[in-house]
Scaffold this active site. Structure first.
Site, short mmCIF file in Angstrom:
data_model
loop_
_atom_site.label_atom_id
_atom_site.label_comp_id
_atom_site.label_asym_id
_atom_site.label_seq_id
_atom_site.Cartn_x
_atom_site.Cartn_y
_atom_site.Cartn_z
N CYS A 324 0.81 -1.22 0.00
CA CYS A 324 0.00 0.00 0.00
C CYS A 324 0.85 1.28 0.00
CB CYS A 324 -0.96 -0.01 1.18
SG CYS A 324 -0.16 0.01 2.81
N HIS A 372 -2.53 0.97 6.82
CA HIS A 372 -2.91 0.92 5.41
C HIS A 372 -3.17 2.33 4.89
CE1 HIS A 372 -4.12 -1.26 1.83
NE2 HIS A 372 -5.13 -0.42 1.69
N HIS A 384 -5.86 1.68 -4.39
CA HIS A 384 -4.92 1.18 -3.37
C HIS A 384 -4.49 -0.24 -3.69
CE1 HIS A 384 -7.86 -1.24 -0.64
NE2 HIS A 384 -8.39 -1.11 -1.83
#
Length: 409
Positions: A324, A372, A384
């Site tokens: 990420c 994240h 993402h």
């Protein structure tokens, strides 16, 4: 004579063989054994509900994401530390060479002094044929002594500097070793969490996997619905803002006209000219700033869209795969902005913004441990790199619990 019947009572037969108790005893023993086993056997744990499995797997992926950020931080620190160690070792090597040069120069002075021998200055004066020659020689010797002293001072200086750099190199090597230990530990944590998650999923039946997929679709649908609600609210706010700005512009224009009408003809023209650039400059500055960020965000999103479909791989930062924070770092690099490697550091960059004020290009962070991150693309959606086994994709920002958001530039 007739035979008389015997009046003796018949004997009762006595059973001489023992009763067959073997089968009965074995049967009783079996019943007792089975009863004991039933009483002492550990109860079979009920299989967890598929909803619990989903929560457990999601939690394991979140923990793996957090461990991935630890790995990324340790890897970045290890790379920087290695570069520092290499620089220090190179410096130590150069200073060692300077020490050797100073040592050779001192050796040459020592050899020269050994060849000439040492004579007291008074004796040299009385033995000299010419007093003036003595004083000339004395000045030369003084200069030679100064050079010798300078050589000694240089040697000591270089020796001290080399010793200091050598100590720094040793300390940096120790720090590098510690960092590499953390790197290995973080890597093992990631692998353990992912192995546990895969093990849970592997135990599911086909029916349970179908049920799990249905739960995922339901979760995604709920997240999309929230994203659509945010998009409608942002659109309404933007429309209201445009109306307000239009009203303010109109009010300024009317005020400028009234000001021009009250003044004389020539003066009115001058006043109008002065007001117009002032108004234009004010508006242009605001638009210029927004436009600058919008231009950068466009580059960021163009890069991110081009990565859609590439696999998530923990610790990866492109170009074939990403985690990420690796994706967000690479995307903003395209716009000329350097972001740190981890989510924990990226969240500290730029300006914090509320979810309702998000603009395309902003970074959205998730979970309480900030493990994240995704790139906001507008309308409540983001791009993402989600998790192991998934590819880079577009998704609602409400798919995971939001921690906060930042505008990097």
């Amino acid at each position: 004579m007739p035979v008389l019947a015997s009046h003796r009572k018949p004997r009762t037969k006595v059973r001489t063989t023992p009763p067959a108790v073997g089968f009965t005893t074995a049967a009783l023993a079996s019943v007792t054994l089975l009863s004991t086993q039933s009483a002492t056997a550990a109860p079979v744990e009920p299989k967890p509900a598929i909803e619990d499995v989903q929560k457990k797997v999601d939690e394991l992926y979140r923990q793996a994401g957090s461990a991935t950020q630890q790995y990324n931080r340790a890897k970045a620190a290890s790379t920087a530390q290695r570069a520092k160690v290499d620089t220090l070792l190179s410096d130590v090597a150069k200073r060692t060479e300077k020490i050797n040069e100073a040592r050779r120069e001192l050796g040459a002075f020592a050899a020269e002094q050994y060849r000439t021998g040492g004579i007291a200055p008074t004796a040299t004066f009385f033995l000299a044929d010419d007093p003036q020659a003595y004083f000339d020689q004395s000045r030369l010797m003084s200069r030679s002594t100064e050079r010798q002293q300078k050589a000694v001072d240089d040697f000591r200086t270089q020796q001290a500097a080399a010793s200091k750099k050598r100590a720094e190199a040793v300390q940096s090597l120790e720090s590098l070793t510690e960092t590499q230990t953390t790197l290995r530990s973080s890597k093992q944590q990631v692998q353990n969490k992912l192995t546990e998650a895969r093990s849970l999923l592997a135990k599911l039946t086909a029916e349970e996997k179908a049920r799990l997929a249905e739960l995922e679709r339901k979760k995604e649908a709920e997240a999309r619905e929230k994203a659509e609600k945010l998009a409608r609210r942002q659109a309404a706010e933007a429309k209201e803002r445009e109306k307000r700005e239009a009203a303010e512009r109109k009010a300024r224009e009317e005020a400028a006209k009234e000001s021009g009408g009250d003044s004389g003809s020539g003066s009115g023209s001058g006043t109008g000219t002065g007001t117009s650039p002032g108004s234009g400059t004010g508006t242009g500055t605001g638009t210029g700033t927004d436009g600058s960020y919008a231009a950068k965000a466009e580059k960021v999103l163009a890069f991110a869209r081009a990565q859609i479909g590439k696999p998530y791989v923990w610790g990866a930062s492109g170009p074939a795969s990403y985690d990420c924070s690796g994706l967000t770092q690479a995307a903003w690099r395209e716009a000329g902005v350097t972001l740190p490697r981890t989510t924990w550091d990226q969240v500290k960059v730029g300006t914090r913004v509320a979810t309702s004020d998000l603009q395309p290009g902003d970074l959205v962070f998730f979970y309480d441990d900030i493990s994240h991150v995704g790139i906001y693309k507008g309308d409540g959606m983001m791009i993402h790199a989600p998790k192991p086994g998934a590819n880079v994709r577009e998704e609602s920002i409400y798919y995971m619990p939001i921690y906060g958001s930042v505008r990097p530039a």
